[in-house]
Scaffold this motif. Structure first.
Motif, PDB file in Angstrom:
ATOM      1  N   ARG A  76     -22.616  29.844  25.987  1.00  0.00           N
ATOM      2  CA  ARG A  76     -21.273  30.538  25.731  1.00  0.00           C
ATOM      3  C   ARG A  76     -21.463  32.029  25.481  1.00  0.00           C
ATOM      4  NH1 ARG A  76     -18.320  29.126  21.541  1.00  0.00           N
ATOM      5  NH2 ARG A  76     -20.176  28.598  20.544  1.00  0.00           N
ATOM      6  N   PHE A  77     -20.657  32.714  26.111  1.00  0.00           N
ATOM      7  CA  PHE A  77     -20.627  34.047  25.866  1.00  0.00           C
ATOM      8  C   PHE A  77     -19.091  34.523  26.019  1.00  0.00           C
ATOM      9  CE2 PHE A  77     -21.129  33.364  30.102  1.00  0.00           C
ATOM     10  CZ  PHE A  77     -20.218  34.258  31.012  1.00  0.00           C
ATOM     11  N   VAL A  78     -19.066  36.158  25.661  1.00  0.00           N
ATOM     12  CA  VAL A  78     -17.630  36.682  25.518  1.00  0.00           C
ATOM     13  C   VAL A  78     -17.873  38.036  26.353  1.00  0.00           C
ATOM     14  CG1 VAL A  78     -15.894  37.746  23.989  1.00  0.00           C
ATOM     15  CG2 VAL A  78     -16.909  35.711  23.328  1.00  0.00           C
ATOM     16  N   LYS A 113     -12.376  29.820  28.467  1.00  0.00           N
ATOM     17  CA  LYS A 113     -11.422  29.249  27.488  1.00  0.00           C
ATOM     18  C   LYS A 113      -9.841  29.804  27.655  1.00  0.00           C
ATOM     19  CE  LYS A 113     -11.783  27.968  22.559  1.00  0.00           C
ATOM     20  NZ  LYS A 113     -12.626  28.191  21.459  1.00  0.00           N
ATOM     21  N   THR A 144     -10.435  40.305  27.188  1.00  0.00           N
ATOM     22  CA  THR A 144     -11.924  39.813  26.720  1.00  0.00           C
ATOM     23  C   THR A 144     -11.440  38.384  26.459  1.00  0.00           C
ATOM     24  OG1 THR A 144     -12.115  41.657  25.512  1.00  0.00           O
ATOM     25  CG2 THR A 144     -13.524  40.008  24.768  1.00  0.00           C
ATOM     26  N   ARG A 145     -12.470  37.469  26.933  1.00  0.00           N
ATOM     27  CA  ARG A 145     -12.240  35.953  26.970  1.00  0.00           C
ATOM     28  C   ARG A 145     -13.677  35.275  26.827  1.00  0.00           C
ATOM     29  NH1 ARG A 145      -8.444  37.727  30.373  1.00  0.00           N
ATOM     30  NH2 ARG A 145      -9.562  38.184  32.060  1.00  0.00           N
ATOM     31  N   GLU A 146     -13.714  34.183  26.277  1.00  0.00           N
ATOM     32  CA  GLU A 146     -15.005  33.318  26.164  1.00  0.00           C
ATOM     33  C   GLU A 146     -14.971  32.432  27.543  1.00  0.00           C
ATOM     34  OE1 GLU A 146     -16.702  30.100  22.914  1.00  0.00           O
ATOM     35  OE2 GLU A 146     -14.982  31.086  22.509  1.00  0.00           O
ATOM     36  N   TYR A 147     -16.530  32.390  27.936  1.00  0.00           N
ATOM     37  CA  TYR A 147     -16.785  31.611  28.809  1.00  0.00           C
ATOM     38  C   TYR A 147     -17.937  30.892  28.539  1.00  0.00           C
ATOM     39  CZ  TYR A 147     -14.221  35.410  31.308  1.00  0.00           C
ATOM     40  OH  TYR A 147     -13.170  36.305  31.980  1.00  0.00           O
ATOM     41  N   LYS A 172     -22.768  37.247  22.681  1.00  0.00           N
ATOM     42  CA  LYS A 172     -22.944  35.812  22.128  1.00  0.00           C
ATOM     43  C   LYS A 172     -21.307  35.415  21.713  1.00  0.00           C
ATOM     44  CE  LYS A 172     -25.119  32.910  19.038  1.00  0.00           C
ATOM     45  NZ  LYS A 172     -26.270  32.853  18.129  1.00  0.00           N
ATOM     46  N   ALA A 173     -20.952  34.269  22.123  1.00  0.00           N
ATOM     47  CA  ALA A 173     -19.828  33.778  21.407  1.00  0.00           C
ATOM     48  C   ALA A 173     -19.896  33.367  20.077  1.00  0.00           C
ATOM     49  CB  ALA A 173     -19.379  32.516  22.248  1.00  0.00           C
ATOM     50  N   ARG A 176     -19.522  27.377  17.324  1.00  0.00           N
ATOM     51  CA  ARG A 176     -18.506  26.458  17.276  1.00  0.00           C
ATOM     52  C   ARG A 176     -18.200  26.167  15.903  1.00  0.00           C
ATOM     53  NH1 ARG A 176     -17.964  23.652  22.551  1.00  0.00           N
ATOM     54  NH2 ARG A 176     -19.719  24.430  23.860  1.00  0.00           N
TER      55      ARG A 176
END
Length: 181
Positions: A76-78, A113, A144-147, A172-173, A176
């Motif tokens: 997961r990344f942003v 997301k 900007t989004r999370e992927y 890095k996201a 969680r």
């Protein structure tokens, strides 16, 4: 600002027709520092294996061989990039299986997301050989989004990098939140 939920259908359509040619003006980042999710152990023989190195010779050979496949692994990344590319190297030159095309066996799956917190499929990385550089998605709206990027199902990976245009952020996201059931 337009929500990602209202853009889901147009983004999926865009991803399906996104060019497969990769751009050279990209910043490439190795995914390992972001933390690979889906691995049960950290003491693996190779960075993206699913069993610990100490299992070699303990589990049956077919099980050990399958442990090199990266099914279930993701990162997961942003980013604020409007274009996202992937560059990955596979452990096997066999890209497809009799019952499954190369995109399922050796390709990448990209999810975004949405503002509602739900993950939506966004694009794929189509494998072209042992090492592939592919456009995952382009033409994204500003923001900007999370992927989440899923690894190949039935092939192993020795390296995986994410590419974004120079000047864009890629990080890095956040961890969680813990499941509180």
């Amino acid at each position: 600002m337009t929500s990602i939920r209202s853009l889901a259908f147009p983004l999926i359509c865009l991803a399906l027709v996104a060019p497969t040619r990769a751009d050279n003006a990209m910043t490439w980042v190795d995914v390992r520092p972001f933390g690979v999710e889906g691995q049960g152990w950290t003491e693996t023989k190779a960075p993206f294996d699913r069993l610990p190195e100490k299992a070699e010779g303990v589990v049956r050979k077919p099980v050990w061989d399958l442990s090199h496949h990266s099914a279930g692994l993701c990162v997961r990344f942003v980013t604020d990039a409007k274009t996202i590319q992937g560059r990955w190297t596979l452990t096997s030159t066999r890209l497809e299986m009799v019952h499954m095309p190369a995109i399922g066996v050796s390709g990448l799956d990209l999810y975004v997301k949405g503002d509602d917190g739900h993950w939506r499929w966004l694009g794929v990385g189509r494998p072209t050989g042992e090492t592939t550089t592919a456009m995952l998605v382009s033409g994204l709206p500003e923001g900007t989004r999370e992927y989440m990027l899923y690894f190949p199902l039935y092939n192993g990976v020795t390296s995986l990098e994410i590419g974004v245009p120079e000047g864009c952020t890629l990080k890095k996201a956040a961890a969680r939140p813990e499941d509180r059931r």
